[in-house]
Scaffold this motif. Structure first.
Motif, PDB file in Angstrom:
ATOM      1  N   GLN A 173      -7.374  -4.716   4.434  1.00  7.80           N
ATOM      2  CA  GLN A 173      -7.615  -3.449   4.976  1.00  7.80           C
ATOM      3  C   GLN A 173      -6.281  -2.704   5.536  1.00  7.80           C
ATOM      4  OE1 GLN A 173     -10.372  -1.897   5.308  1.00  7.80           O
ATOM      5  NE2 GLN A 173     -10.967  -3.478   3.997  1.00  7.80           N
ATOM      6  N   HIS A 210      -7.432   6.592  -8.835  1.00  6.50           N
ATOM      7  CA  HIS A 210      -8.597   5.984  -8.084  1.00  6.50           C
ATOM      8  C   HIS A 210      -9.283   5.078  -9.335  1.00  6.50           C
ATOM      9  CE1 HIS A 210      -8.084  10.006  -6.390  1.00  6.50           C
ATOM     10  NE2 HIS A 210      -8.526   9.173  -5.395  1.00  6.50           N
ATOM     11  N   TYR A 260      -5.073  -0.810   2.389  1.00  5.72           N
ATOM     12  CA  TYR A 260      -5.604   0.519   2.189  1.00  5.72           C
ATOM     13  C   TYR A 260      -5.371   1.522   3.239  1.00  5.72           C
ATOM     14  CZ  TYR A 260      -8.274  -2.181  -1.399  1.00  5.72           C
ATOM     15  OH  TYR A 260      -8.664  -2.675  -2.508  1.00  5.72           O
ATOM     16  N   LYS A 261      -5.284   0.863   4.282  1.00  6.48           N
ATOM     17  CA  LYS A 261      -4.840   2.099   5.544  1.00  6.48           C
ATOM     18  C   LYS A 261      -3.386   2.394   5.374  1.00  6.48           C
ATOM     19  CE  LYS A 261      -4.121   1.886  10.654  1.00  6.48           C
ATOM     20  NZ  LYS A 261      -4.386   1.199  11.968  1.00  6.48           N
ATOM     21  N   LYS A 284     -16.119   4.942  -8.326  1.00  3.79           N
ATOM     22  CA  LYS A 284     -15.434   3.723  -8.052  1.00  3.79           C
ATOM     23  C   LYS A 284     -16.206   2.753  -8.970  1.00  3.79           C
ATOM     24  CE  LYS A 284     -15.980   1.561  -3.970  1.00  3.79           C
ATOM     25  NZ  LYS A 284     -15.460   1.133  -2.600  1.00  3.79           N
ATOM     26  N   THR A 318      -8.554  -2.936  -7.855  1.00  5.00           N
ATOM     27  CA  THR A 318      -8.307  -3.548  -6.414  1.00  5.00           C
ATOM     28  C   THR A 318      -9.358  -4.036  -5.729  1.00  5.00           C
ATOM     29  OG1 THR A 318      -7.635  -1.445  -4.883  1.00  5.00           O
ATOM     30  CG2 THR A 318      -5.923  -2.159  -6.363  1.00  5.00           C
ATOM     31  N   GLU A 319     -10.350  -3.236  -5.643  1.00  2.00           N
ATOM     32  CA  GLU A 319     -11.633  -3.601  -4.834  1.00  2.00           C
ATOM     33  C   GLU A 319     -12.748  -4.498  -5.589  1.00  2.00           C
ATOM     34  OE1 GLU A 319     -13.379  -0.808  -1.860  1.00  2.00           O
ATOM     35  OE2 GLU A 319     -12.071   0.905  -2.945  1.00  2.00           O
ATOM     36  N   GLY A 377       0.783  -1.016   0.033  1.00  2.00           N
ATOM     37  CA  GLY A 377      -0.031  -0.095  -0.027  1.00  2.00           C
ATOM     38  C   GLY A 377       0.975   1.392  -0.003  1.00  2.00           C
ATOM     39  N   LEU A 437      -7.306   1.970  -7.940  1.00  2.00           N
ATOM     40  CA  LEU A 437      -7.794   1.718  -6.801  1.00  2.00           C
ATOM     41  C   LEU A 437      -9.022   1.229  -6.875  1.00  2.00           C
ATOM     42  CD1 LEU A 437      -6.628   4.835  -4.834  1.00  2.00           C
ATOM     43  CD2 LEU A 437      -5.767   2.602  -4.406  1.00  2.00           C
ATOM     44  N   TYR A 450      -1.969   2.915   2.277  1.00  2.00           N
ATOM     45  CA  TYR A 450      -2.075   3.646   1.212  1.00  2.00           C
ATOM     46  C   TYR A 450      -2.716   4.891   1.573  1.00  2.00           C
ATOM     47  CZ  TYR A 450      -3.054   5.343  -3.498  1.00  2.00           C
ATOM     48  OH  TYR A 450      -3.203   6.133  -4.683  1.00  2.00           O
ATOM     49  N   THR A 451      -3.712   4.941   2.158  1.00  2.64           N
ATOM     50  CA  THR A 451      -4.475   6.264   2.430  1.00  2.64           C
ATOM     51  C   THR A 451      -3.425   6.878   3.523  1.00  2.64           C
ATOM     52  OG1 THR A 451      -5.728   5.509   4.404  1.00  2.64           O
ATOM     53  CG2 THR A 451      -6.560   5.473   1.922  1.00  2.64           C
ATOM     54  N   PHE A 472      -7.531   8.745  -0.310  1.00  6.87           N
ATOM     55  CA  PHE A 472      -8.535   8.929  -1.284  1.00  6.87           C
ATOM     56  C   PHE A 472      -8.989  10.278  -1.679  1.00  6.87           C
ATOM     57  CE2 PHE A 472      -9.564   4.370  -0.435  1.00  6.87           C
ATOM     58  CZ  PHE A 472      -8.358   3.918  -0.767  1.00  6.87           C
TER      59      PHE A 472
END
Length: 286
Positions: free
Chosen positions: A235, A221, A238-239, A255, A227-228, A106, A224, A241-242, A247
Motif C-alpha cells: 500500500q 494504467h 500505491y500511496k 483494470k 502490479t495488482e 512508487g 499499474l 505513486y498516487t 490514477f
C-alpha cells in the motif's frame, strides 16, 4: 557453464580469474549466475536456445529506463544473442529492503510514467517471457492494445487449443467493443512492460532497481493493473505513486481489461490453470 561464463566475462574485458560461481534461483526463462572474479561481481543470465534478439531487446529496455533518470536499473556490461551461447551480463545488485523502499519505488515509477514517447508501442518486436510480442508505433493506444497485444494472444490461444467455444466468442465480442472502455486520448508513457513483484529488487541503501523489462510506450494504467494482478507491491507503493501521479478516473473500469493481456500470456505459456481467470474477466465485460 564455466567456459561460457568465462567467454562472457571476456566481453567485459575482465580476464581475471573466477573466484566464485553460484546459480541464482528465481527465473523460469533463463539460467542465472552470481559470478565473482578478482575484478568484480556480476549477474550473468544465460539462455541456451534464446529467440532472435532476446538479450539485445532487454538491454534496449534497461537503457531506455536509465535515460529517464527516474528509477535505477543495473548497468549492462555485455550481451550476446549468439545461438547456444546467448548471455547478458549486468552489475551485481545487492541490498535489503527498508521501510521506505516500496514508497521510493512508487514515487520513482510515477516519475518514469511522466516521461512520454511520441507514439504508443515500440519500434521493434519484443518478447514477454519467450512469447513474441509484435509491435509497431501507433498514434492511438486503443488500436495498439487491440491489434498488437490482445489479438496476437487471442490467435495464439486458438492455435494452442486454449481458446474456443464460449471463451472464443466472448473474446471476439470484446475485441470488437474495446472502445467502450478504453479512452482514445492517452499519453504514451515510458513503461517497463512486465512489472510484476519479481522484476524489481532492493539495492544499496534499500534503493529499488527495475530488472527484466519488456519495454513499450503506452497507457501507464496498463502497467499499474499488472502490479495488482499477482501482488508484490505494498500500500505504501500505491500511496507514494498516487501522491506523485494520481490514477485517472477510468482506471478501475479498465483494470481487469488490462490484466486480461497478462492472463492470456500465462494461459498460452502455462496452460488451462489460468483459464478460469480469463473467463472471469470476459464475463465481467461481455
Amino acid at each position: 557453464m564455466t567456459q561460457i561464463i568465462q567467454q562472457a566475462l571476456n566481453k567485459t574485458n575482465d580476464y581475471s580469474a573466477i573466484k566464485d560461481i553460484k546459480r541464482v534461483a528465481g527465473g523460469s526463462i533463463n539460467e542465472g549466475f552470481f559470478t565473482e572474479t578478482e575484478n568484480g561481481r556480476y549477474f550473468i543470465k544465460h539462455h541456451a536456445n534464446s529467440p532472435e534478439g532476446f538479450f539485445e531487446l532487454e538491454t534496449d529496455g534497461l537503457l531506455l529506463i536509465k535515460e529517464t533518470k527516474t528509477v535505477s536499473v543495473p548497468k549492462v556490461l555485455a550481451f550476446s544473442d549468439k545461438k547456444g551461447e546467448a548471455f547478458l551480463i549486468i552489475e551485481w545488485i545487492e541490498g535489503r529492503k527498508t521501510p521506505e523502499t516500496q514508497a521510493r519505488l512508487g514515487e520513482q515509477l510515477a516519475s518514469m510514467h511522466q516521461q512520454f514517447g511520441e507514439k504508443h508501442g515500440f519500434q521493434k518486436d519484443t518478447y514477454i517471457g519467450t512469447l513474441p510480442q509484435p509491435n509497431g508505433l501507433f498514434s492511438n493506444w486503443l488500436d495498439y492494445y487491440r491489434d498488437r497485444r490482445l489479438r496476437p494472444q487471442f490467435e495464439l490461444g486458438i492455435r494452442n487449443h486454449f481458446i474456443g467455444g464460449k471463451r472464443r466468442e466472448r473474446l471476439e465480442r470484446l475485441l470488437y467493443r474495446l472502445e467502450h472502455w478504453i479512452p482514445e486520448e492517452i499519453p504514451p508513457s515510458y513503461l517497463h512492460g512486465d512489472l510484476w513483484g519479481g522484476n524489481w529488487l532492493p539495492g544499496p541503501g534499500g534503493n529499488p532497481y527495475l530488472i527484466d523489462p519488456s519495454f513499450l510506450y503506452g497507457d501507464r494504467h496498463f502497467e499499474l493493473a499488472f502490479t495488482e494482478l499477482f501482488g508484490g507491491f505494498s500500500q505504501e507503493f500505491y500511496k507514494a505513486y498516487t501522491g506523485e501521479f494520481p490514477f485517472a478516473d477510468y482506471y478501475e473500469d479498465v483494470k481487469p481489461l488490462y490484466q486480461l493481456y497478462y492472463l492470456l500470456v500465462h494461459l498460452n505459456m502455462f496452460g488451462e490453470s489460468y483459464g478460469g481467470q480469463v473467463d472471469a474477466v470476459l464475463q465481467h465485460y461481455v
